[in-house]
Design an enzyme around this catalytic site. Sequence first.
Site, PDB file in Angstrom:
ATOM      1  N   ASN A  13       0.672  -1.327   0.264  1.00  0.00           N
ATOM      2  CA  ASN A  13       0.122  -0.316  -0.182  1.00  0.00           C
ATOM      3  C   ASN A  13       0.275   1.579  -0.023  1.00  0.00           C
ATOM      4  OD1 ASN A  13      -2.469  -0.758  -0.427  1.00  0.00           O
ATOM      5  ND2 ASN A  13      -2.930  -1.412   2.044  1.00  0.00           N
ATOM      6  N   LYS A  17       6.722   3.204  -3.048  1.00  0.00           N
ATOM      7  CA  LYS A  17       6.964   2.037  -3.532  1.00  0.00           C
ATOM      8  C   LYS A  17       5.952   1.831  -5.195  1.00  0.00           C
ATOM      9  CE  LYS A  17       8.504  -1.781  -0.402  1.00  0.00           C
ATOM     10  NZ  LYS A  17       8.357  -2.728  -0.026  1.00  0.00           N
ATOM     11  N   ASP A  44      -0.034 -10.395   5.665  1.00  0.00           N
ATOM     12  CA  ASP A  44       0.727 -10.770   6.948  1.00  0.00           C
ATOM     13  C   ASP A  44       2.381 -10.850   6.601  1.00  0.00           C
ATOM     14  OD1 ASP A  44      -0.985 -10.027   9.377  1.00  0.00           O
ATOM     15  OD2 ASP A  44      -1.387 -12.179   9.341  1.00  0.00           O
ATOM     16  N   ASP A  73      10.278  -7.858  -0.864  1.00  0.00           N
ATOM     17  CA  ASP A  73      10.398  -8.230   0.867  1.00  0.00           C
ATOM     18  C   ASP A  73      11.547  -8.012   0.490  1.00  0.00           C
ATOM     19  OD1 ASP A  73       9.665  -7.951   3.036  1.00  0.00           O
ATOM     20  OD2 ASP A  73      10.384  -9.951   3.609  1.00  0.00           O
ATOM     21  N   SER A  74      12.439  -6.890   1.453  1.00  0.00           N
ATOM     22  CA  SER A  74      13.676  -6.753   1.315  1.00  0.00           C
ATOM     23  C   SER A  74      14.619  -5.798   2.563  1.00  0.00           C
ATOM     24  CB  SER A  74      13.966  -5.579   0.145  1.00  0.00           C
ATOM     25  OG  SER A  74      14.003  -4.180   0.965  1.00  0.00           O
ATOM     26  N   PHE A 156      16.647   6.233   2.508  1.00  0.00           N
ATOM     27  CA  PHE A 156      15.845   5.495   3.731  1.00  0.00           C
ATOM     28  C   PHE A 156      16.434   4.185   5.037  1.00  0.00           C
ATOM     29  CE2 PHE A 156      14.200   1.692   2.627  1.00  0.00           C
ATOM     30  CZ  PHE A 156      14.157   1.561   1.172  1.00  0.00           C
ATOM     31  N   GLY A 157      16.053   4.519   5.602  1.00  0.00           N
ATOM     32  CA  GLY A 157      16.151   3.479   7.078  1.00  0.00           C
ATOM     33  C   GLY A 157      17.806   3.593   6.663  1.00  0.00           C
ATOM     34  N   LYS A 178      21.088   5.183  -7.084  1.00  0.00           N
ATOM     35  CA  LYS A 178      21.332   4.203  -6.334  1.00  0.00           C
ATOM     36  C   LYS A 178      20.101   2.919  -7.171  1.00  0.00           C
ATOM     37  CE  LYS A 178      18.555   2.621  -1.889  1.00  0.00           C
ATOM     38  NZ  LYS A 178      17.998   3.122  -1.007  1.00  0.00           N
ATOM     39  N   ARG A 184      17.440  -3.824  -5.264  1.00  0.00           N
ATOM     40  CA  ARG A 184      15.905  -3.584  -5.474  1.00  0.00           C
ATOM     41  C   ARG A 184      16.158  -2.773  -6.883  1.00  0.00           C
ATOM     42  NH1 ARG A 184      14.406  -1.443  -1.837  1.00  0.00           N
ATOM     43  NH2 ARG A 184      15.097  -0.195  -1.339  1.00  0.00           N
TER      44      ARG A 184
END
Length: 203
Positions: A13, A17, A44, A73-74, A156-157, A178, A184
């Site tokens: 969502n 992304k 989940d 998923d990363s 980020f992160g 990047k 990614r």
Amino acid sequence: MNTAFQKLVLASNNEGKRREFAQLLAPLAIDLVSQASLGVTEADEPYATFIENALAKARHTSRHTGLPALADDSGLCVDALNGAPGVLSARYAGEPKADARNNAHLIAQLQGVTDRRAYYVCVLVLTHHADDPAPLIACGEWRGEIIDMPRGANGFGYDPYFLLPDGRTAAEMAPEEKNAVSHRGIAARKLIAQLRECLPGYG
Ligand code: IMP
């Protein structure tokens, strides 16, 4: 063999992304729509591996929309921490998830540790339908090491703490730069190659 499709639902969502993946998949002329726009809630992610979580998310979205779905998923894996934070990267310091607390926790875990090698991982899974026995899977890895003092304002992160072999952190790279070398970007390019190979109809 599956046939070409025009619409792909992103199993997330996160609008940022969706924009990022839409840009990466632009060469294929696929319409990437968010699952939120189709009323699907996030699945989940209970598993210990990126691949299991990405597959669960893609399957969930295909099941609820009847359409092909793309999930990612990363996370960050640190060698000296046995691969942690791994699938817990987003919430390494617990809930509510926050980059600053995650980074502080990571640096605390690495106090006195000299082996700082780490890598980002991205796994992409594309299910053609919910019971697809042969989903497309693409993985990307990006190696660096973790430093104690943050540098750079992009990304980020964990990016300000992720040092690359050229002496810059990931947060000191421009976004396009990047994308060209990141976990990614690597996974997205591999997925595109698979789509071109498996699905006649993509240019
Ligand atoms: P997800 O892909 O949204 O599940 O992200 C998982 C978490 O991994 C993020 O919240 C970040 O903490 C971390 N992560 C994944 N990719 C990157 C990246 O490119 N830079 C920095 N952190 C990342």
